[in-house]
Write an enzyme that holds these catalytic residues in place. Structure first.
Site, short mmCIF file in Angstrom:
data_model
loop_
_atom_site.label_atom_id
_atom_site.label_comp_id
_atom_site.label_asym_id
_atom_site.label_seq_id
_atom_site.Cartn_x
_atom_site.Cartn_y
_atom_site.Cartn_z
N CYS A 80 -54.61 -28.09 11.08
CA CYS A 80 -54.02 -27.68 12.36
C CYS A 80 -53.01 -28.72 12.82
O CYS A 80 -53.32 -29.91 12.88
CB CYS A 80 -55.13 -27.53 13.39
SG CYS A 80 -54.53 -27.24 15.07
N CYS A 131 -59.06 -26.86 18.86
CA CYS A 131 -58.15 -27.15 19.98
C CYS A 131 -57.61 -25.89 20.64
O CYS A 131 -56.91 -25.98 21.65
CB CYS A 131 -57.00 -28.04 19.53
SG CYS A 131 -55.77 -27.20 18.49
N CYS A 151 -51.80 -14.40 8.54
CA CYS A 151 -50.36 -14.60 8.58
C CYS A 151 -50.08 -15.74 9.56
O CYS A 151 -50.18 -15.56 10.77
CB CYS A 151 -49.71 -13.29 9.05
SG CYS A 151 -47.92 -13.35 9.07
#
Ligand SMILES: [Zn+2]
Length: 164
Positions: A80, A131, A151
Site C-alpha cells: 500500500c 489505512c 483492478c
C-alpha cells in the site's frame, strides 16, 4: 464527498456487523471500520503526493496505461502506498489489458471491499485494511482460480522485490 464517504462507511460497518465477512470473503478484523492507521485529511494531504492523495483519499482513478507497475514482472510484493502494508503477491498479477495493474487475489486480510454506486455503476471499491486508502475496484470477470479481477490504481501501490 466527505459526507458521502462517511455514509458509505457507516453503511458498510452495519453490513459487516451483520455479515461478518465481505462479499469476497476477505478476513475482516474485529472492529471493522476502525483502521490501525488513522490520520486526518490534512495529515494525509501532507504525507501523500497530490496525485496519490487524489486516488487514495478521494477515491480517484489514475489514467489507464500510466502506471510503471503495469510492466512489473519481478517476483515480489505489492504494498500500500499509504502505509506499506503487503497487499498482493506478484504471482497473482495478470495482464488484464485494461491499463491498470490487475490481480486475481489479495493477500489474506489485506483489503476491504465496499459497494460503490458512483457514476451510475455498481462496483465494489477496494481499500487497504490497515489505512483505509482507496486502491481500486474488484470485478468478477477475472481469471482462475478466483474469477476475480482486482483492478488497482498503480499509483496506490508500491513494489518490493523479493530479496535475492
Ligand atoms: Zn494502507
Amino acid at each position: 464527498m466527505t459526507t458521502r464517504r462517511s455514509l458509505l462507511r457507516t453503511g458498510m460497518t452495519a453490513l459487516l456487523a451483520g455479515a461478518g465477512l465481505g462479499r469476497f470473503g476477505s478476513a475482516i478484523a474485529a472492529g471493522a471500520g476502525r483502521f490501525e492507521i488513522t490520520r486526518t485529511d490534512a495529515e494525509w494531504r501532507k504525507l501523500l503526493r497530490g496525485d496519490v492523495y487524489e486516488v487514495m483519499r478521494r477515491s480517484g482513478t489514475e489514467r489507464p496505461f500510466t502506471s510503471d507497475l503495469l510492466h512489473e514482472v519481478r517476483t515480489g510484493t505489492f504494498t500500500c502506498a499509504g502505509c506499506e502494508r503487503d497487499l498482493f503477491a506478484s504471482h497473482t498479477k495478470f495482464e488484464s489489458g485494461t491499463g491498470w495493474p490487475s490481480f486475481w487475489q489479495p493477500l489474506p486480510g489485506s483489503v476491504l471491499t465496499q459497494r460503490d454506486t458512483s457514476f451510475g455503476m455498481v462496483r465494489d471499491a477496494v481499500e487497504c485494511s490497515r489505512c483505509g486508502g482507496h486502491l481500486g475496484h474488484v470485478f468478477d470477470d477475472g481469471p482462475k482460480p478466483t474469477g476475480l479481477r482486482y483492478c488497482m490504481n498503480g499509483i496506490a501501490l508500491h513494489f518490493r522485490p523479493a530479496s535475492a
